[in-house]
Enzyme design. Structure first.
Site, PDB file in Angstrom:
ATOM      1  N   GLU A 235       2.985   1.592   4.028  1.00  0.00           N
ATOM      2  CA  GLU A 235       2.225   0.460   3.479  1.00  0.00           C
ATOM      3  C   GLU A 235       0.728   0.653   3.699  1.00  0.00           C
ATOM      4  O   GLU A 235       0.077  -0.163   4.352  1.00  0.00           O
ATOM      5  CB  GLU A 235       2.671  -0.836   4.171  1.00  0.00           C
ATOM      6  CG  GLU A 235       4.141  -1.161   4.025  1.00  0.00           C
ATOM      7  CD  GLU A 235       4.595  -2.243   5.003  1.00  0.00           C
ATOM      8  OE1 GLU A 235       3.860  -2.560   5.957  1.00  0.00           O
ATOM      9  OE2 GLU A 235       5.687  -2.779   4.808  1.00  0.00           O
TER      10      GLU A 235
ATOM     11  N   HIS B  44       4.445  -1.103  12.334  1.00  0.00           N
ATOM     12  CA  HIS B  44       3.038  -0.901  11.967  1.00  0.00           C
ATOM     13  C   HIS B  44       2.297  -0.637  13.268  1.00  0.00           C
ATOM     14  O   HIS B  44       2.152  -1.536  14.086  1.00  0.00           O
ATOM     15  CB  HIS B  44       2.487  -2.148  11.270  1.00  0.00           C
ATOM     16  CG  HIS B  44       1.158  -1.926  10.609  1.00  0.00           C
ATOM     17  ND1 HIS B  44       0.208  -1.086  11.131  1.00  0.00           N
ATOM     18  CD2 HIS B  44       0.628  -2.409   9.469  1.00  0.00           C
ATOM     19  CE1 HIS B  44      -0.856  -1.062  10.331  1.00  0.00           C
ATOM     20  NE2 HIS B  44      -0.622  -1.864   9.307  1.00  0.00           N
TER      21      HIS B  44
ATOM     22  N   LYS C  87      -3.379  -7.314   1.177  1.00  0.00           N
ATOM     23  CA  LYS C  87      -4.381  -8.049   1.962  1.00  0.00           C
ATOM     24  C   LYS C  87      -5.656  -7.251   2.201  1.00  0.00           C
ATOM     25  O   LYS C  87      -6.705  -7.799   2.505  1.00  0.00           O
ATOM     26  CB  LYS C  87      -3.785  -8.513   3.295  1.00  0.00           C
ATOM     27  CG  LYS C  87      -3.685  -7.438   4.382  1.00  0.00           C
ATOM     28  CD  LYS C  87      -3.349  -8.101   5.722  1.00  0.00           C
ATOM     29  CE  LYS C  87      -3.446  -7.189   6.926  1.00  0.00           C
ATOM     30  NZ  LYS C  87      -2.375  -6.196   7.040  1.00  0.00           N
TER      31      LYS C  87
HETATM   32  C1  PLP Z   1      -2.334  -4.966   7.342  1.00  0.00           C
HETATM   33  C2  PLP Z   1      -1.028  -4.361   7.092  1.00  0.00           C
HETATM   34  C3  PLP Z   1      -0.929  -3.119   6.437  1.00  0.00           C
HETATM   35  C4  PLP Z   1      -2.133  -2.282   6.069  1.00  0.00           C
HETATM   36  O1  PLP Z   1      -2.712  -1.670   7.166  1.00  0.00           O
HETATM   37  P1  PLP Z   1      -3.874  -0.560   7.019  1.00  0.00           P
HETATM   38  O2  PLP Z   1      -4.136  -0.156   8.418  1.00  0.00           O
HETATM   39  O3  PLP Z   1      -5.014  -1.190   6.339  1.00  0.00           O
HETATM   40  O4  PLP Z   1      -3.283   0.575   6.247  1.00  0.00           O
HETATM   41  C5  PLP Z   1       0.333  -2.633   6.176  1.00  0.00           C
HETATM   42  N1  PLP Z   1       1.447  -3.316   6.510  1.00  0.00           N
HETATM   43  C6  PLP Z   1       1.404  -4.513   7.135  1.00  0.00           C
HETATM   44  C7  PLP Z   1       2.663  -5.217   7.468  1.00  0.00           C
HETATM   45  C8  PLP Z   1       0.183  -5.061   7.451  1.00  0.00           C
HETATM   46  O5  PLP Z   1       0.119  -6.241   8.109  1.00  0.00           O
END
Ligand code: PLP
Length: 430
Positions: free
Chosen positions: A267, A193, A64
């Protein structure tokens, strides 16, 4: 795939750089619209840098954040995994010939049709944080391997997710695991996260400890957990480093997850792409404000790329730093506002900045525009999304492309001498 990618790239030698490419393109009299330059070498450099600081943590890129083909093809060539949040994102990644086992469907709340699609294409791993999702997965994809998302926010992060996703690891996780056991669904790990653009890296440490607690509850219930997913949140702008956060994470892993058979994954989205993209945008109109009481004017420049094509992060507190192309840094500076091209007055890229006097036809450049720009772009007011030009350092590309063809072999080699490789790449980039 590599030769396909190669065909889209312009090679940089000792005499060229992202900035010289920007100058060349902007010097073309017919170039009117804004454009991005994506330095694929910068993405590759990030990959090696990650291996250096967190060798145990495998990365699954969050699609995304930026789903441009140059990004996805580069990362797929490097053999990393992908965090997808919808059917369309999964299909994009599978179309690059990525194995379904390298995908995590990391959206805790999914429509049934998307879950069925994941089953059809053999994507097994997906996250969840509630009992309704368990029932849906039991019906739509009973062989799925689930990862329980727990809630742990950095309260100071720019984007927080805890109000929407994640269960409490003490009051909710044990019950959900018991329910999964009843339904005979396979749960294989924990994810969290802590937020994007984080300010408090110590939160990773607390979240890893909370994950350990859930692992222990799961073991007691008879599950065999094999994956810890520490999410995103890693900085990616020029001049930032993951060194500090890596120390905290490595320490947490060594303390709570020393068993090497447990896969540790992250991630990162922002980390991989933020600095790889630079945008250049032409001034097409100029006005001035009325003079202030001291007689000072503020110059207002109107450019092609705006909030709705590129800078949607402005609505979430992000800010972007303008640089005048081809201006001497010692030139006198004046108060400046830079407006996007639409009729909306919130389409304002920056204010209270000081810039040299600019003319119609001059160009303004913004670095660090790779994260949450292209994927959020709208067509508001009929303004098109700026085109992306890909570049890479030629010497680096030639050194790497043979190993990139064989990801497994590549990985083995990397484990032995990541640091030397990284130093070499950094040298080549200079
Ligand atoms: C948006 C998102 C990410 C990426 O986050 P960053 O801060 O851009 O590294 C990773 N995992 C999940 C589940 C997300 O929703």
């Amino acid at each position: 795939m590599l030769s396909k990618l190669e065909n889209k790239l312009q090679f940089l030698n000792s005499k060229s750089s992202v900035w010289s490419v920007i100058e060349d393109i902007s010097n073309n009299k017919n170039q009117d619209e804004a454009f991005y330059v994506c330095d694929v070498g910068n993405i590759i450099e990030k990959y090696f840098n990650w291996k250096k600081f967190m060798p145990r943590v495998e990365t699954y890129y969050a699609v995304k954040c930026n789903d441009h083909p140059l990004v996805l093809e580069t990362l797929a060539s490097l053999g990393i995994g992908f965090d997808c949040a919808s059917q369309d994102e999964i299909s994009k990644i599978l179309n690059l010939n990525v194995e379904p086992s390298r995908i995590i469907y990391a959206n805790p709340t999914k429509p049934e049709t998307h879950i069925k699609y994941a089953e059809d294409v053999n994507v097994l791993r997906m996250t969840f944080d509630n009992a309704w999702e368990l029932e849906k997965i039991k019906n739509s994809h009973p062989k799925a391997e689930l990862i329980l998302r727990i809630k742990y926010d950095d309260e100071k992060a720019r984007y927080k997710y805890g109000c929407k996703f994640g269960c409490n690891h003490i009051t909710q996780a044990p019950e959900l695991l018991a329910r999964a056991k009843q339904l005979e669904i396979k749960v294989v790990g924990v994810s969290f996260h802590i937020g994007s653009v984080i300010k408090t890296p110590e939160v990773y440490s607390a979240a890893i400890e909370a994950a350990r607690y859930v692992f222990d509850v799961a073991t007691n219930l008879g599950f065999e957990f094999n994956i810890l997913d520490i999410g995103g949140g890693f900085p990616g702008a020029h001049g930032t480093s993951i060194e500090e956060v890596s120390k905290i994470i490595n320490e947490g892993i060594n303390l709570h997850f020393s068993d090497p058979s447990i896969a540790i994954v992250a991630e990162p989205g922002t980390y991989y792409v933020e600095s790889a993209f630079t945008i250049a945008t032409r001034i097409h109109s100029i006005t001035v404000t009325e003079p202030d009481p001291t007689g000072l004017y503020t110059y207002m420049y109107y450019v092609y790329a705006g909030t709705y094509t590129t800078f949607l992060g402005l609505f979430f507190g992000e800010h972007y730093v303008p640089q005048a192309l081809n201006k001497n840094i010692y030139e006198k500076k004046y108060p400046t506002i830079i407006w996007g091209p639409t009729c909306d007055s919130s389409d304002k890229i920056c204010e209270n900045v000081n810039m040299p006097r600019m003319n119609i036809g001059d160009w303004i450049v913004f670095e660090n525009v790779g994260a949450y720009t292209l994927t959020l772009a709208t067509n508001f007011n009929g303004i098109p999304t700026p085109k992306v030009y890909g570049v890479v350092c030629e010497q680096m590309w030639n050194e790497l492309k043979d190993i990139m063809r064989v990801p497994q072999k590549f990985h083995l080699q990397m484990k032995e001498n990541v640091s030397q490789f990284l130093e070499k790449i950094v040298d080549m980039q200079q």
